[in-house]
Write an enzyme that holds these catalytic residues in place. Structure first.
Site, PDB file in Angstrom:
ATOM      1  N   ARG A 226      12.876  30.616  -3.258  1.00 44.12           N
ATOM      2  CA  ARG A 226      11.598  29.989  -3.547  1.00 44.12           C
ATOM      3  C   ARG A 226      10.524  31.068  -3.688  1.00 44.12           C
ATOM      4  NH1 ARG A 226      14.322  26.267  -4.639  1.00 44.12           N
ATOM      5  NH2 ARG A 226      14.235  24.122  -3.826  1.00 44.12           N
ATOM      6  N   HIS A 274      13.086  29.793 -13.304  1.00 42.29           N
ATOM      7  CA  HIS A 274      13.703  28.899 -12.316  1.00 42.29           C
ATOM      8  C   HIS A 274      14.990  28.273 -12.875  1.00 42.29           C
ATOM      9  CE1 HIS A 274      12.613  26.431  -8.517  1.00 42.29           C
ATOM     10  NE2 HIS A 274      13.929  26.484  -8.664  1.00 42.29           N
TER      11      HIS A 274
END
Length: 311
Positions: A226, A274
């Protein structure tokens, strides 16, 4: 009785999830974010980054399913109903993608591919100094399902591999560390650091100036967990100073990454949007299907999440 399934995601329209679930469960009242209908009908929420407060507006929801292996996107909602169980997917396909991502960037750095690409552009026949695989130490932050799979694959390639976790774990062929003392020991022997930690109160901002300074000079960072783990200014400073040799980043504090961010143009940073691991209904659905069946049969759920620890 409420039996509708709400698919709450802006990324896809849910057609494949509907098809996959109906193949196992039969016809479903399957609703998408733009066509929720009467919210009182919703029994199960399949969610990825739901709007804050939305799930709390489902008065009869009995199960919340994270459509990712991480659940920080759900726990960020302080209105999430505390009495409703949260489960996460366990997706072998996603796990494999994540380890592929880490191995790709590690090998690219290990074998100096960027330097050879620059030599090709300059039409130079230049051989770089070779670092033996036995001398390129891999460190994995996080030894959950993804971290363990990644560590085992690096070890199988011959890299000295170690991992760190909050509590003690044992893995054959992998050196393991845990706790605050163990973190420093892992960092000191990590030439390539791979972050796969869950984002929790304890791990937010963990990748900061102090952590980077604890790595050997010339270390390389791969972050596929993250963006909230990283203090961006600290990472850029470590790269600019030469203490870190580079970074492959798939996740960011703000997504999409703003056009003005230095990561886009930094010569030592590789940016991907991502994509290290994408949920695949084919490989992620078995546990979801089992949990829907268990919920309706009054049986215990699998892959449940502790909201206090964040995983």
């Amino acid at each position: 009785m409420p039996d509708a399934i709400a698919y709450i995601s802006r990324d896809t329209d849910g057609v494949l999830w509907k098809k996959t679930l109906e193949a196992a469960l039969g016809p479903l009242d399957f609703r998408t974010l733009d066509k929720l209908g009467d919210k009182a009908d919703i029994e199960v929420a399949l969610a990825w980054k739901p709007p804050a407060g939305l799930i709390a507006s489902f008065p009869n929801v009995k199960l919340i399913v994270s459509l990712g292996m991480g659940v920080d996107h759900l726990l960020a909602d302080d209105k999430l109903p505390e009495s409703v169980p949260i489960t996460r997917i366990m997706d072998d396909g996603l796990v494999g993608q994540m380890s592929e991502y880490a191995i790709y960037w590690a090998l690219r750095h290990h074998r100096d591919i960027d330097k050879y690409a620059a030599s090709q552009r300059a039409k130079q026949w230049k051989v770089e100094d070779f670092v033996d695989t036995l001398h390129r130490r891999i460190g994995i932050l996080g030894l959950g399902t993804i971290g363990q799979d990644t560590a085992k694959k690096f070890a199988a390639l011959g890299f000295p591999t170690a991992g760190w976790s909050r509590t003690q774990k044992t893995l054959p062929g992998i050196e393991t560390f845990h706790g605050a003392d163990g973190l420093g020991r892992l960092l000191a022997r990590s030439d390539i650091l791979v972050n796969v930690l869950p984002l929790t109160r304890d791990t937010k901002g963990l990748l900061d100036a102090r952590l980077f300074a604890a790595l050997p000079k010339g270390a390389y960072l791969i972050n596929m967990a993250r963006g909230g783990h990283v203090m961006d200014d600290d990472l850029l400073a470590a790269l600019d100073s030469g203490h870190l040799s580079g970074a492959a980043l798939d996740v960011f504090n703000t997504e999409p990454l703003p056009p003005e961010h230095r990561y886009w143009t930094h010569p030592k940073v590789h940016v991907t949007p991502h994509i290290a691991g994408a949920t695949n209904p084919r490989t992620a659905s078995p546990g979801v299907i089992e949990n829907i069946k268990n919920l309706r049969a009054g049986k215990p759920l699998i892959n449940t999440v502790d909201a206090k620890t964040g995983y």
